[in-house]
Design a protein around this motif. Structure first.
Motif, short mmCIF file in Angstrom:
data_model
loop_
_atom_site.label_atom_id
_atom_site.label_comp_id
_atom_site.label_asym_id
_atom_site.label_seq_id
_atom_site.Cartn_x
_atom_site.Cartn_y
_atom_site.Cartn_z
N ALA A 96 0.81 -1.23 0.00
CA ALA A 96 0.00 0.00 0.00
C ALA A 96 0.84 1.27 0.00
N MET A 97 2.17 1.15 -0.15
CA MET A 97 3.00 2.35 -0.18
C MET A 97 2.73 3.16 -1.44
N PRO A 98 2.73 4.51 -1.36
CA PRO A 98 2.53 5.34 -2.56
C PRO A 98 3.61 5.08 -3.61
N GLN A 99 3.19 4.69 -4.80
CA GLN A 99 4.14 4.32 -5.84
C GLN A 99 4.92 5.52 -6.38
N ASP A 100 4.20 6.57 -6.81
CA ASP A 100 4.84 7.68 -7.51
C ASP A 100 5.75 8.51 -6.61
N THR A 101 5.35 8.68 -5.34
CA THR A 101 6.09 9.59 -4.47
C THR A 101 7.17 8.91 -3.64
N ILE A 102 7.08 7.59 -3.44
CA ILE A 102 8.06 6.90 -2.59
C ILE A 102 8.71 5.72 -3.30
N VAL A 103 7.91 4.74 -3.74
CA VAL A 103 8.48 3.48 -4.23
C VAL A 103 9.33 3.69 -5.48
N GLN B 43 26.13 -2.20 -8.01
CA GLN B 43 26.91 -3.33 -7.50
C GLN B 43 26.06 -4.31 -6.69
N TYR B 44 24.83 -3.89 -6.35
CA TYR B 44 23.94 -4.78 -5.61
C TYR B 44 22.95 -5.45 -6.56
N GLN B 45 22.66 -6.70 -6.29
CA GLN B 45 21.58 -7.40 -6.96
C GLN B 45 20.31 -7.13 -6.15
N LEU B 46 19.43 -6.29 -6.69
CA LEU B 46 18.26 -5.84 -5.94
C LEU B 46 17.18 -6.92 -5.97
N GLU B 47 16.82 -7.38 -4.79
CA GLU B 47 15.77 -8.40 -4.64
C GLU B 47 14.56 -7.73 -3.99
N ILE B 48 13.46 -7.62 -4.74
CA ILE B 48 12.28 -6.87 -4.29
C ILE B 48 11.17 -7.83 -3.89
N ASN B 49 10.59 -7.60 -2.73
CA ASN B 49 9.49 -8.41 -2.24
C ASN B 49 8.31 -7.51 -1.88
N LEU B 50 7.16 -7.69 -2.54
CA LEU B 50 5.94 -6.98 -2.17
C LEU B 50 5.24 -7.77 -1.07
N LEU C 211 13.17 -2.02 4.43
CA LEU C 211 11.73 -2.20 4.34
C LEU C 211 11.06 -0.85 4.16
N LEU C 212 10.32 -0.68 3.07
CA LEU C 212 9.48 0.50 2.86
C LEU C 212 8.08 0.15 3.36
N THR C 213 7.64 0.86 4.38
CA THR C 213 6.38 0.47 4.99
C THR C 213 5.71 1.67 5.66
N ASN C 214 4.53 1.43 6.21
CA ASN C 214 3.85 2.41 7.04
C ASN C 214 3.95 1.95 8.49
N ALA C 215 4.60 2.75 9.31
CA ALA C 215 4.73 2.46 10.74
C ALA C 215 3.84 3.44 11.50
N HIS C 216 3.60 3.14 12.77
CA HIS C 216 2.84 4.09 13.58
C HIS C 216 3.54 4.36 14.90
N GLU C 217 3.09 5.36 15.61
CA GLU C 217 3.82 5.87 16.76
C GLU C 217 3.85 4.92 17.95
N ARG D 144 -0.68 9.12 14.92
CA ARG D 144 0.24 9.44 13.84
C ARG D 144 0.81 8.19 13.17
N PHE D 145 0.77 8.18 11.83
CA PHE D 145 1.43 7.16 11.02
C PHE D 145 2.64 7.79 10.32
N TYR D 146 3.57 6.94 9.92
CA TYR D 146 4.77 7.39 9.22
C TYR D 146 4.99 6.52 7.98
N SER D 147 5.29 7.16 6.86
CA SER D 147 5.84 6.43 5.72
C SER D 147 7.33 6.32 5.98
#
Length: 298
Positions: free
Chosen positions: A100-107, A120-127, A145-151, A266-269
């Motif tokens: 559910a992370m915003p694609q255009d602004t973050i991902v 130099q890194y082999q990028l391994e992406i997991n949704l 990890l790109l995620t939504n965390a909360h306080e 409060r939530f955080y991206s």
């Protein structure tokens, strides 16, 4: 040069015309003719019968076509295999992304930056869904990890770098009776079910009785296993959810956000990482991400 002449020969045989093959190869017909002549001289026989109507393979040419085409295919396969082996030898950077992370602004900006600056890194992406991403990060199965965390959320030895901060709001479908209102009360919320993500463990910094999500007023709680299911049930208009508008698609979908009638939550991206990761160059990568995206430590 032998391989290059083989390529020229295969193109001429496929095109059936030296002039057409020359155009496809971006060389002059004279240059192509010279290279074919040299190949025939090297092989010891004529490969084409040439006329104003085009170029036709001789028996030797047909035999050469069969063998050279096979050799060219094997060569391409060999080059691809070596490239694949080279990629496999690069260290893996395991990146988890909450779906559910915003694609255009973050991902997309993060992925573009990593691929451009850190080849130099082999990028391994997991949704991943929200909780599976958290579990994998805490179990050392992810590097980032790109995620939504909360306080109220505890991340043990991990740290969170913040892209943005968002207040939780009450989310309803435009089919819901509240869709015509601008605000609701806690008593209103007690008349309808609340959709909540199922949590198998207690990742909170506060005692159970003080959890924000444990104390949302509602008629009943409907537990769901992932955010996609939550959204599907939300669109039916029979229940509400509580989360930030910044979650994927909320502004463009048929959803209305209402202020939460009570304390703000409060939530955080966030970009979650673990200091001390043994991946070579990892600390520099974290510093570069912080500078590029002006991230703040949670």
């Amino acid at each position: 040069m032998l391989h290059q002449r083989m390529v020229y020969f295969l193109e001429a045989a496929c095109a059936g015309s030296f002039s057409k093959a020359a155009r496809n190869l971006y060389i002059s017909p004279q240059a192509l003719t010279k290279q074919i002549d040299l190949l025939e001289e090297e092989l010891g026989g004529s490969l084409f019968v040439r006329s104003r109507q085009g170029a036709v393979l001789t028996p030797l040419g047909s035999y050469a076509w069969e063998r050279f085409q096979k050799a060219e295919t094997e060569l391409r396969d060999a080059v691809d295999a070596v490239k694949s082996r080279a990629a496999d030898s690069r260290p893996r950077l395991r990146l988890g992304i909450f779906s559910a992370m915003p694609q255009d602004t973050i991902v997309t900006p993060i992925l573009s930056f990593l691929m451009a600056v850190y080849p130099q890194y082999q990028l391994e992406i997991n949704l991943l869904d929200l909780h599976e991403g958290r579990h994998q990060m805490l179990d050392h199965r992810l590097d980032l990890l790109l995620t939504n965390a909360h306080e109220e959320e505890a991340w043990k030895d991990c740290r969170c770098l913040i892209f943005g901060e968002y207040d939780a709001e009450v989310m309803v479908s435009l089919r819901h009776p509240w869709a015509v209102r601008d605000e609701i009360t806690a008593e209103d919320m007690r008349q309808y079910p609340c959709l909540k993500m199922n949590k198998n463990s207690g990742p909170y910094l506060v005692p159970t009785e003080e959890h924000f999500f444990g104390n949302i007023p509602c008629k009943e709680t409907i537990q769901v296993n992932n955010f996609d299911t939550l959204c599907a049930l939300l669109h039916q208009g029979k229940a509400f959810g509580v989360f930030p508008r910044a979650f994927l698609g909320m502004e463009s979908s048929r959803i209305k956000a209402l202020p939460y009638p009570g304390r703000k939550f409060r939530f955080y991206s966030a970009l979650v990482y673990r200091p001390g990761n043994e991946l070579q160059g990892y600390e520099g990568l974290i510093r570069d991400l912080c500078e590029e995206f002006e991230l703040q430590l949670m």
